[in-house]
Write a protein that holds these residues in place. Structure first.
Motif, short mmCIF file in Angstrom:
data_model
loop_
_atom_site.label_atom_id
_atom_site.label_comp_id
_atom_site.label_asym_id
_atom_site.label_seq_id
_atom_site.Cartn_x
_atom_site.Cartn_y
_atom_site.Cartn_z
N UNK B 110 0.84 -1.08 0.15
CA UNK B 110 0.15 -0.06 -0.01
C UNK B 110 0.91 1.38 0.08
N UNK B 111 1.94 1.35 0.85
CA UNK B 111 2.73 2.46 0.83
C UNK B 111 3.54 2.63 -0.50
N UNK B 112 3.79 1.77 -1.13
CA UNK B 112 4.39 1.99 -2.52
C UNK B 112 3.45 2.66 -3.42
N UNK B 113 2.10 2.21 -3.35
CA UNK B 113 1.29 2.73 -4.13
C UNK B 113 0.88 4.08 -3.72
N UNK B 114 0.74 4.39 -2.61
CA UNK B 114 0.33 5.45 -1.85
C UNK B 114 1.43 6.62 -2.08
N UNK B 115 2.87 6.28 -1.98
CA UNK B 115 3.99 7.20 -2.37
C UNK B 115 4.01 7.62 -3.80
N UNK B 116 3.83 6.62 -4.70
CA UNK B 116 3.63 7.13 -5.96
C UNK B 116 2.44 7.82 -6.33
N UNK B 117 1.53 7.63 -5.84
CA UNK B 117 0.36 8.48 -6.32
C UNK B 117 0.52 9.90 -5.76
N UNK B 118 0.85 10.12 -4.58
CA UNK B 118 1.32 11.31 -3.75
C UNK B 118 2.15 12.15 -4.75
N UNK B 119 3.14 11.61 -5.03
CA UNK B 119 4.21 12.28 -5.86
C UNK B 119 3.44 12.63 -7.22
N UNK B 120 2.90 11.60 -7.78
CA UNK B 120 2.12 11.87 -8.95
C UNK B 120 1.20 13.16 -8.96
N UNK B 121 0.45 13.11 -8.15
CA UNK B 121 -0.85 14.06 -7.91
C UNK B 121 -0.08 15.32 -7.66
N UNK B 122 0.93 15.51 -6.79
CA UNK B 122 1.55 16.86 -6.47
C UNK B 122 2.08 17.42 -7.58
N UNK B 123 2.80 16.86 -8.31
CA UNK B 123 3.68 17.34 -9.55
C UNK B 123 2.59 17.62 -10.38
N UNK B 124 1.73 16.51 -11.19
CA UNK B 124 0.86 16.70 -12.50
C UNK B 124 -0.16 17.66 -12.08
N UNK B 125 -0.75 17.61 -10.96
CA UNK B 125 -1.90 18.27 -10.86
C UNK B 125 -1.70 19.74 -10.45
N UNK B 126 -0.39 20.07 -9.83
CA UNK B 126 -0.36 21.83 -9.84
C UNK B 126 0.29 22.09 -11.02
N UNK B 127 0.84 21.26 -11.85
CA UNK B 127 1.44 21.85 -13.12
C UNK B 127 0.05 22.43 -14.00
N UNK B 128 -1.04 21.37 -13.98
CA UNK B 128 -1.97 21.61 -14.92
C UNK B 128 -2.80 22.75 -14.15
N UNK B 129 -2.85 22.85 -13.01
CA UNK B 129 -3.69 24.03 -11.98
C UNK B 129 -3.22 25.06 -12.48
N UNK B 130 -1.81 25.32 -12.33
CA UNK B 130 -1.01 26.71 -12.72
C UNK B 130 -1.40 27.19 -14.22
N UNK B 131 -1.63 26.26 -15.19
CA UNK B 131 -2.01 26.42 -16.42
C UNK B 131 -3.33 27.07 -16.68
N UNK B 132 -4.28 26.22 -15.90
CA UNK B 132 -5.36 26.74 -16.04
C UNK B 132 -5.77 28.06 -15.19
N UNK B 133 -5.10 28.27 -14.12
CA UNK B 133 -5.50 29.33 -13.36
C UNK B 133 -4.96 30.51 -13.83
N UNK B 134 -3.58 30.30 -14.26
CA UNK B 134 -3.04 31.57 -14.73
C UNK B 134 -2.40 31.92 -15.97
#
Lengths: 451, 313, 314
Positions: B110-134
């Motif tokens: 579970x920890x492997x999946x969780x850590x991968x998912x957190x890193x993924x979400x933090x990086x990819x979602x914040x990038x997309x959000x920056x584009x949409x917001x700014x």
């Protein structure tokens, strides 16, 4: 480029069907573009892994059940692998509800396990659509099988399931509750439904508040099946239709309502609650019910949960003779195989081991019900727990009273239980009369199995 | 119930003392109060009483689960309430080793999946959000609409096509189908969340950075990201919890018992047709709740840290 | 869909604010698509394909085990006469319209209380968040029964006052209510988002208000609400989307059958039963797209209405 991996039965159809479908997709423009990606991906193979270089065959074997079953089954796998070093069995298991979602997804994606534990509720669903292998073409010994149990896995699509265990519908009684109420246990070889009603009502009256003589029936098709058979009808006919009329099922509910009015069974709320509760929280296990309707293989687990002794009773009859009880041997579950397995011989070898090898029997014991192979059943009896022995005795005892084996459930039968449950609560909550419920339920069941 | 109410305040004091964030926040909290009057103290006491009562009600079911995990299996449904007659630790010891692997094995998965998912979400979602917001770009409205559409379709109907996709790539029975989508910002929930947070950040800040000659990567990394720490913490906490609890994805894609994650392993205790090992199930449920709870306790510090930085304005 | 129209207003406002930037390089297409690259790859490779596939399947008869067969609008016309489907829509709408406002109100209230001026806040926050940690755990059904069963906590308390309570989760007239309560009980997620939003409100606003002698209530309406409105909006939109698709809680509590008497048969639960229980995945896909349209309409209304009450700082 077929849209989806074709099942065996589909392959038999003229090729036109799927190419027609493909042409239609092309018409739908944008849809086609993206669908094509998925299609292209799904078209290029899949399924179980091919034989490896060193000649070992790997088979995937999937079942549902708890941790205890997982341990026993894995032990049996080890035994088999020791005897057959060129076959490796990869276990896949999970609990009941997730099992079916996963299996449906895997079959849809042409990624089904080779050996599949199957249930009566779904076997026709899968076999009639060509997802299961006809095991009669392979070397599996069924000579020691009880006929009814063997027939349960047969259909027009061949022998698609080998019974892993056999069951009978029973009434389980908790003698402690009888004793506390000062009511003697009934003689189950002569009792009638009127006796059942009288005894249950008497126990309720003489027991502390919240304790009832019997759990309500009406939460699965087994009790309905018995009732119909005792009235000369059946749940399904051999040509895959309903074997009863609306008024037959209405009578069944009318009697349940009568039981409820006499307080022989719990209140509507309690019945619905019990229905969603797991086995070990049922009224019988917690000492709140004196009698309840269960399959025979569930008796040991219930006995353990109730912390006392349970007695296995035959169903009451209309006539007062156990010969008219209309019971039958049901397969508790089946061993089936995927029709797309690449190694049918090895699969058959493994199923044969599970079904007929005493060594497998000595490991699995009565975990999946009483062994259908009478030789194995006799050989492992000394190793069984007293609770399991009780079940085996009961199964042997009723052998001569059994009715004709029931017709296999038709396609769509998987939703019958849900329909029964729903209308049972409609009747108990007095939202529908038994007659109306009978009509509506009959209609709904008819369309469920004809679509 | 009564015992639980009495023990709560003690635990409360301890955690309040230990929690650095509260200290850091002191100046802000004392805003406007000159001295602690008796009326205020009474009011604060009232507040505590109400919170404790409400909290007790909230976690009654969980307390029941904790208590039940300390009961012998066969007594769980026969002894009502929260009274313990004996303390049974065997559910924990036997539950830990009841499955093919020790329970810790599934927690590592579970920890492997969780850590991968957190890193993924933090990086990819914040990038997309920056584009949409700014940023201004072609087809922005359309793409934003499509992003929202992707979370409106019930997931049950995309399971089969998605499974086909991943099984053709050969990813069934690996962690990839559970992690890779996160790396590719498929969780529109978090993109939208971050968009809303970025839009709450005063625009003058990035304008100022721009005048200083900063490009988009620099503004994103140096201005926006530090200012949206609360949103990132929220994303981390939610991704952790949701991924840790995700049953269906893990059920479908992980077939080998070696690969099971915690929720799938927990189901192995359930046998709806026979005897469920409730004691083990509850005990291991509690064990599996611990990491999530700890992450939450730790993560909320960052929710607080946000103010230190957003106070600029 | 017309999240779009709201966005157009957003870009208009933005256009004003960034006139300077526009002068310099017009649009930031290159930068934007680089930032969006992971998302676009995910959309094309993982999300869109299966979505369009399900749209295609909604026009077919597809039983999972055999290839789908085109049936045109058949699935959609069948829906018109499916009484259980209509019932499930009613259940879902009741759940959304009662559950979402109730949960958000509770979450906001608790977030405000837990935001400031109390000792031991991290502890309280964790306690209030705990129920949400359980998620879709199998234990939830058991725990919920401990409270709302015929012999559960609620009825035990009622019995002290001589009241015989119904079986809250097993009586068709109260079952949905108890699921809504279960939903409200797990308000942790929106609460955390509110808390994070409250953290972002610059403190100086409150200080200035205090100098002007504003009361706590005035501060709430004049500062907290407008500054928090993007977050309230986010929670509202996402909660509505999520609640229309609500599945797990009803599935677990009713044992998967939406009982008693279909009183907790949510739209997605029925969809699931059709797709996986009755192998009617074509019909289930059609249902999914109908739900998508319904959710889309509500989201669009939300975005249009947001122009009048959501305040952005940019």
């Amino acid at each position: 480029m077929p849209l989806f991996p074709r099942s065996a039965s589909a392959a038999k159809q003229p090729a036109g069907t799927s190419s027609r479908a493909a042409r239609r997709i092309r018409k739908t423009g944008v849809v086609a573009a993206a669908a094509a990606v998925v299609m292209a991906l799904s078209a290029c193979g899949g399924g179980s892994e091919p034989q490896s270089a060193d000649g070992t065959v790997e088979l995937r074997f999937s079942w549902w059940g708890g941790d205890k079953r997982a341990q026993l089954t894995q032990e049996a796998i080890k035994q088999f692998e020791a005897e057959n070093p060129n076959i490796k069995i990869k276990p896949e298991f999970g609990d009941w509800s997730g099992y079916w979602d996963k299996l449906a997804t895997q079959v849809a994606a042409n990624d089904a396990p080779d050996i599949i534990q199957m249930d009566e509720k779904y076997i026709t669903e899968y076999s009639s659509r060509g997802a299961l292998l006809d095991l009669s073409k392979y070397e599996i010994d069924t000579s020691k099988f009880d006929e009814a149990a063997l027939n349960a896995g047969k259909s027009e699509d061949g022998l698609t399931g080998i019974a892993a265990g056999i069951n009978a519908a029973t009434i389980l009684a908790n003698p402690a509750v009888f004793e506390a109420a000062g009511v003697p246990l009934p003689d189950d070889s002569t009792w009638t439904w009127e006796d059942f009603e009288r005894i249950a009502a008497e126990i309720t009256a003489k027991s502390p508040k919240g304790t009832y003589g019997a759990a309500a029936y009406g939460t699965d098709e087994a009790s309905l099946g018995v009732w119909l058979r005792q009235n000369g009808k059946s749940l399904y006919t051999s040509d895959g239709k309903l074997g009863f009329e609306p008024n037959d099922i209405a009578d069944w509910w009318a009697f349940l309502k009568q039981l409820s009015e006499k307080k022989a069974v719990p209140t509507a709320s309690e019945v619905v609650e019990a229905e969603a509760a797991p086995l070990d929280q049922s009224g019988l296990a917690t000492g709140k019910n004196a009698m309840a309707f269960w399959w025979s293989n569930q008796a040991p687990a219930l006995e353990k949960a109730s912390g006392g002794d349970l007695k296995i009773l035959r169903f009451p009859t209309k006539t007062g003779s156990a010969d008219d009880a209309g019971l039958w041997y049901k397969a508790s579950q089946f061993w089936s195989a995927s029709s797309r397995t690449k190694h049918p011989e090895e699969v058959a070898k493994f199923i044969n081991f599970l079904a007929n090898d005493v060594k497998a029997g000595e490991i699995l014991l009565a975990d999946r019900g009483v062994y259908p192979n009478s030789d194995v059943r006799a050989a492992i009896e000394p190793k069984l727990t007293p609770a399991d022995v009780k079940v085996v005795k009961f199964i042997d005892q009723i052998k001569d009273e059994l009715g004709e084996a029931p017709a296999p459930p038709p396609k769509g039968a998987g939703s019958i239980q849900e329909i029964i449950k729903r209308y049972t609560s409609e009747v108990l909550f007095e939202r529908l009369s038994p007659e109306d419920a009978g009509k509506k339920a009959h209609d709904e069941m008819k369309s469920a199995i004809s679509s | 119930m009564t015992t639980n109410l009495q023990t709560l305040p003690a635990a409360d004091n301890k955690s309040a003392g230990a929690g650095k964030p509260t200290n850091r926040r002191k100046p802000r909290e004392s805003r406007g109060t000159l001295a602690f009057s008796r009326a205020q103290r009474a009011r604060s006491l009232m507040k505590h009483a109400i919170l404790i009562l409400a909290g007790g009600l909230m976690i009654y079911p969980l307390l029941w689960m904790v208590i039940s995990s300390l009961r012998p299996n066969e007594l769980i449904f026969r002894e009502p309430g929260l009274w313990l007659n004996s303390l049974e630790m065997s559910n924990y010891t036997s539950g830990w080793s009841a499955l093919t692997h020790p329970f810790g094995h599934y927690m590592i998965n579970s920890a492997i999946v969780v850590i991968g998912s957190i890193l993924g979400n933090l990086i990819s979602c914040s990038m997309a959000a920056y584009a949409f917001a700014r940023l201004q770009f072609t087809a922005k409205k359309l793409l934003f609409g499509i992003m929202l559409l992707t979370i409106m379709l019930p997931f049950h109907v995309v399971i089969v096509p998605q499974y086909i996709l991943f099984s053709q790539i050969g990813w069934v029975n690996t962690f990839w189908p559970l992690i890779v989508p996160k790396l590719l910002a498929t969780e529109a929930f978090f993109v939208f969340l971050m968009v809303q947070f970025i839009r709450g950040i005063p625009r003058e800040l990035d304008e100022a950075a721009r005048i200083d000659g900063a490009g988009h990567p620099r503004i994103f990394l140096r201005v926006i990201l530090p200012l949206m720490v609360p949103a990132l913490a929220t994303t981390t906490i939610f991704t952790f919890i949701w991924t840790w609890n995700d049953f269906f994805g893990a059920l479908i894609y992980l077939t080998d018992p070696d690969m099971f994650t915690v929720p799938v392993a927990l189901r192995a205790f359930v046998d709806s047709q026979s005897a469920t090992s409730w004691g083990s199930l509850f005990a291991m449920s509690i064990v599996s709740l611990l990491p999530v709870f700890l992450v939450f306790l730790f993560g909320q510090r960052f929710l607080i840290k946000g103010i230190a930085t957003t106070g600029i304005k | 869909m017309s999240a779009i129209s709201e966005l157009s207003s957003l870009s208009r406002r933005k256009g004003r604010a960034t006139a300077e930037e526009k002068k310099a390089n017009g649009r930031d297409n290159k930068a934007a698509y680089i930032f969006l690259l992971p998302w676009i790859v995910g959309l094309v490779a993982i999300t869109i394909g299966p979505m369009i596939m399900s749209l295609y399947l909604s026009f077919t008869d597809y039983n999972l085990l055999q290839p789908p067969e085109w049936t045109g609008l058949d699935n959609f016309t069948r829906m018109l006469s499916d009484a259980r489907l209509h019932n499930s829509l009613g259940v879902t709408f009741t759940y959304v319209f009662i559950g979402v406002p109730l949960q958000l109100a509770v979450a906001l209230l608790i977030a405000l209380v837990l935001d400031k001026g109390l000792r031991g806040l991290p502890f309280y926050r964790s306690v209030f968040y705990l129920p949400s940690l359980l998620g879709g755990s199998v234990a939830v059904a058991i725990l919920w029964k401990q409270i709302f069963g015929t012999t559960g906590l609620v009825n035990q308390v009622l019995a002290m006052f001589g009241i015989q309570g119904p079986g809250w989760i097993s009586d068709p007239s109260t079952a949905l209510g108890s699921i809504i309560l279960l939903h409200v009980w797990t308000f942790g997620a929106p609460m955390i988002i509110f808390l994070a939003g409250l953290r972002q409100i610059p403190n100086m606003y409150y200080e200035a208000a205090k100098v002007d002698g504003a009361t706590t209530l005035q501060q709430f309406w004049r500062i907290t609400m407008p500054m928090l409105s993007p977050i309230i909006f986010f929670n509202l939109v996402l909660q509505i989307i999520g609640s229309f698709q609500s599945f797990t809680q009803a599935f677990i509590v009713s044992g998967g059958n939406g009982g008693p008497s279909d009183s907790t048969m949510f739209f997605t639960l029925y969809l699931y039963q059709k797709g996986f229980g009755q192998f009617d995945m074509g019909y289930a896909s059609a249902m999914a797209w109908v739900l998508l349209v319904i959710i889309g309409i509500f989201t669009a209304i939300n975005f249009i209405a947001s122009k009048y009450w959501v305040f952005y700082d940019d």
